[in-house]
Design a protein around this motif. Structure first.
Motif, mmCIF file in Angstrom:
data_model
loop_
_atom_site.group_PDB
_atom_site.id
_atom_site.type_symbol
_atom_site.label_atom_id
_atom_site.label_comp_id
_atom_site.label_asym_id
_atom_site.label_seq_id
_atom_site.Cartn_x
_atom_site.Cartn_y
_atom_site.Cartn_z
ATOM 1 N N ALA A 41 18.682 -2.705 117.022
ATOM 2 C CA ALA A 41 19.067 -2.797 118.437
ATOM 3 C C ALA A 41 20.576 -2.734 118.600
ATOM 4 O O ALA A 41 21.090 -2.207 119.585
ATOM 5 N N ASP A 42 21.310 -3.273 117.624
ATOM 6 C CA ASP A 42 22.768 -3.227 117.705
ATOM 7 C C ASP A 42 23.281 -1.804 117.523
ATOM 8 O O ASP A 42 24.226 -1.372 118.171
ATOM 9 N N VAL A 43 22.635 -1.063 116.623
ATOM 10 C CA VAL A 43 23.031 0.329 116.397
ATOM 11 C C VAL A 43 22.736 1.172 117.624
ATOM 12 O O VAL A 43 23.518 2.026 118.034
ATOM 13 N N ALA A 44 21.572 0.914 118.246
ATOM 14 C CA ALA A 44 21.131 1.753 119.359
ATOM 15 C C ALA A 44 21.628 1.273 120.710
ATOM 16 O O ALA A 44 21.362 1.905 121.732
ATOM 17 N N GLY A 45 22.379 0.174 120.748
ATOM 18 C CA GLY A 45 22.687 -0.431 122.036
ATOM 19 C C GLY A 45 23.671 0.327 122.887
ATOM 20 O O GLY A 45 23.747 0.103 124.091
ATOM 21 N N GLY A 46 24.445 1.216 122.293
ATOM 22 C CA GLY A 46 25.466 1.905 123.081
ATOM 23 C C GLY A 46 25.100 3.331 123.404
ATOM 24 O O GLY A 46 24.026 3.644 123.855
ATOM 25 N N THR A 82 26.795 1.237 108.421
ATOM 26 C CA THR A 82 27.958 0.669 107.743
ATOM 27 C C THR A 82 29.121 0.378 108.687
ATOM 28 O O THR A 82 30.210 0.017 108.252
ATOM 29 N N TYR A 83 28.899 0.498 110.001
ATOM 30 C CA TYR A 83 29.962 0.296 110.993
ATOM 31 C C TYR A 83 30.455 -1.146 110.963
ATOM 32 O O TYR A 83 29.671 -2.092 110.930
ATOM 33 N N MET A 84 31.778 -1.350 110.946
ATOM 34 C CA MET A 84 32.428 -2.661 110.903
ATOM 35 C C MET A 84 31.888 -3.508 109.764
ATOM 36 O O MET A 84 31.660 -4.706 109.910
ATOM 37 N N ARG A 85 31.691 -2.896 108.611
ATOM 38 C CA ARG A 85 31.172 -3.603 107.439
ATOM 39 C C ARG A 85 32.035 -4.801 107.071
ATOM 40 O O ARG A 85 31.534 -5.827 106.591
ATOM 41 N N GLU A 86 33.346 -4.714 107.290
ATOM 42 C CA GLU A 86 34.243 -5.795 106.892
ATOM 43 C C GLU A 86 33.987 -7.092 107.631
ATOM 44 O O GLU A 86 34.427 -8.165 107.214
ATOM 45 N N ALA A 87 33.275 -7.027 108.760
ATOM 46 C CA ALA A 87 33.042 -8.220 109.571
ATOM 47 C C ALA A 87 31.705 -8.893 109.259
ATOM 48 O O ALA A 87 31.383 -9.903 109.855
ATOM 49 N N ARG A 137 24.192 10.406 109.782
ATOM 50 C CA ARG A 137 24.427 9.566 110.957
ATOM 51 C C ARG A 137 23.830 8.173 110.753
ATOM 52 O O ARG A 137 24.451 7.160 111.100
ATOM 53 N N GLU A 138 22.641 8.079 110.199
ATOM 54 C CA GLU A 138 22.014 6.768 109.958
ATOM 55 C C GLU A 138 22.861 5.922 109.007
ATOM 56 O O GLU A 138 23.053 4.727 109.219
ATOM 57 N N GLU A 139 23.389 6.547 107.970
ATOM 58 C CA GLU A 139 24.243 5.831 107.025
ATOM 59 C C GLU A 139 25.538 5.389 107.683
ATOM 60 O O GLU A 139 26.009 4.269 107.468
ATOM 61 N N ARG A 140 26.092 6.244 108.509
ATOM 62 C CA ARG A 140 27.345 5.934 109.216
ATOM 63 C C ARG A 140 27.151 4.739 110.136
ATOM 64 O O ARG A 140 27.948 3.795 110.138
ATOM 65 N N ASP A 141 26.083 4.748 110.932
ATOM 66 C CA ASP A 141 25.838 3.661 111.870
ATOM 67 C C ASP A 141 25.600 2.343 111.149
ATOM 68 O O ASP A 141 26.056 1.282 111.587
#
Length: 447
Positions: free
Chosen positions: A316-321, A301-306, A295-299
């Motif tokens: 904070a961005d990972v935990a914000g939702g 790498t989210y929207m890596r292309e941007a 899960r940590e690796e998944r979070d």
């Protein structure tokens, strides 16, 4: 209360279970039924949940089944996070588009339309089964494309279907954090469709605090959205876009980055999750630890292309939702009267002028024992409304195509999508998805 989770073998199910474990109220969920068609995945997720809930006296009883009627019967709430075609289907959605020079992304653009064509018929069947076996249940939909699937299911279950997404509330929380605002005393002005929306205001103490953030480039670039879009563009918009609008505002850059990457997001997740389920099958005792690591690796790498190659996501961005928190808040509001304000996908009922009153939109609402109630919203700017109207028209065409087996509606949906550049490309996309997915091909062979 009985909670049924459709797609119960999915990787994110432990997040929902974790939220339930934090709920110690008297009227909490006491029974969780996991449903999935993949027995090995069900066993793996069941083991993760068992390890998470071990030695907690208030942990709900969890059982797993491949019988959907058994899972639905008598449910108070149904949480749906199914993936028709699995991650293998997602990779095909992405690659068919990329091979034609079009954005290949799971929910935004033609990939999302292909996903909807496969998913809507299954979602409608689940809605009918829920109506028969659990007529009083509330159906909380996280299945993507969430706006399309929620609107399709409302044709069967009405307003008892609520769509949820973690992106809008994550954005709002990050912005409130940057402004040091108390979320419990701040009114959020957000408007859009699922994966297409804007944060327009944050009202507290009698005034809107968002303009202060928009006029501060340094503060904006500390936000995930400020880095995605650039402080200058966000300030020009006068609103903070949902992260998925990156695929509209920077379509060329997104397409080039995804095409240049060694794997699409779907391919990365497919390989990662295949390894996770295989590892748990080999060593069930380490299931929870394996899940946390993946899960940590998944979070991360989210929207890596941007993002830049060496740019990491802020914690904070990972935990914000947290869509699991939204789901629990809905159940608490409806099940035991803990009224709450949320951003949900619901029937607009005129809340967004310029869109059909029965269209599902993503907006702030108040939720109580009677379900969600749309808030009255200020008028929407022309450029925002125009994009919403076009995408909503496409969504409705996809629902028509999937519900009636209408090939012409499907072609029209692809051709009218803002990220598809010509009717010829739309025809090629539709043909590509028919070849890639037997379910899509069968959809248009029905009598």
């Amino acid at each position: 209360m009985k909670l049924t989770i459709l797609g119960g073998g999915g990787f994110r199910v432990p997040l929902v279970h974790g939220a339930l474990l934090r709920d110690e109220s008297d009227d909490r969920v006491t029974e969780v039924v996991l449903h999935d068609l993949d027995e090995p995945r069900l066993r793996a997720v069941s083991e993760v949940l068992a390890q998470h809930g071990r030695d907690l006296p208030h942990a709900p009883v969890v059982r797993a089944t491949t019988d959907v009627d058994d899972a639905l019967r008598g449910a108070d709430f149904v949480f749906s996070a199914i993936r028709v075609g699995g991650l293998a289907g997602r990779t095909l959605d992405e690659r068919v588009a990329l091979d034609l020079g079009v954005l290949g992304q799971e929910t935004t653009g033609p990939g999302g339309l292909a996903y909807a064509l496969r998913t809507v018929p299954v979602a409608l069947d689940l809605a009918r089964r829920t109506r028969e076996l659990a007529p009083e249940a509330w159906f909380i939909n996280f299945t993507n494309p969430a706006g399309i699937v929620t609107e399709a299911m409302q044709s069967v279950l009405g307003d008892r279907v609520i769509g949820i997404c973690d992106s809008p509330i994550a954005l709002a929380r990050r912005a409130m954090g940057a402004l040091d605002l108390d979320p419990n005393h701040t009114d959020i002005d957000y408007v859009g469709l699922n994966h297409l929306g804007w944060l327009r205001g944050l009202h507290a103490d009698g005034r809107d605090h968002l303009p202060g953030l928009l006029s501060d480039p340094a503060a904006l670039t500390r936000l995930e959205e400020g880095r995605l879009f650039g402080a200058e563009w966000v300030a020009a918009l006068g609103a903070i876009p949902n992260e998925y609008l990156y695929y509209y505002y920077f379509a060329r850059e997104a397409r080039e980055a995804i095409s240049a990457a060694p794997q699409t997001r779907g391919e990365f997740l497919r390989d990662q999750q295949d390894a996770f389920y295989a590892a748990v099958a080999r060593d069930p005792s380490g299931a929870a630890a394996q899940w946390r690591r993946v899960r940590e690796e998944r979070d991360a790498t989210y929207m890596r292309e941007a993002r830049e190659e060496d740019e990491e996501r802020d914690e904070a961005d990972v935990a914000g939702g947290g869509y699991e928190g939204v789901a629990l808040a809905i159940m608490a509001a409806i099940g035991r009267g803990e009224e709450s304000s949320m951003i949900l996908n619901i029937r607009g009922a005129g809340a967004v002028a310029g869109l059909p009153s029965d269209a599902v939109v993503e907006i702030p609402c108040r939720v109580d024992r009677d379900g969600p109630h749309a808030r009255t919203l200020p008028a929407v700017e022309g450029h925002m409304l125009g994009l919403m109207q076009r995408v909503k028209a496409v969504e409705r065409l996809v629902i028509e195509a999937a519900s009636l087996g209408s090939e012409s509606a499907a072609l029209k949906a692809f051709a009218l999508h803002p990220l598809v550049d010509s009717v010829s490309t739309a025809r090629a996309l539709l043909e590509g998805y028919r070849r890639a997915h037997p379910g899509v091909a069968a959809l248009f062979r029905r009598p």
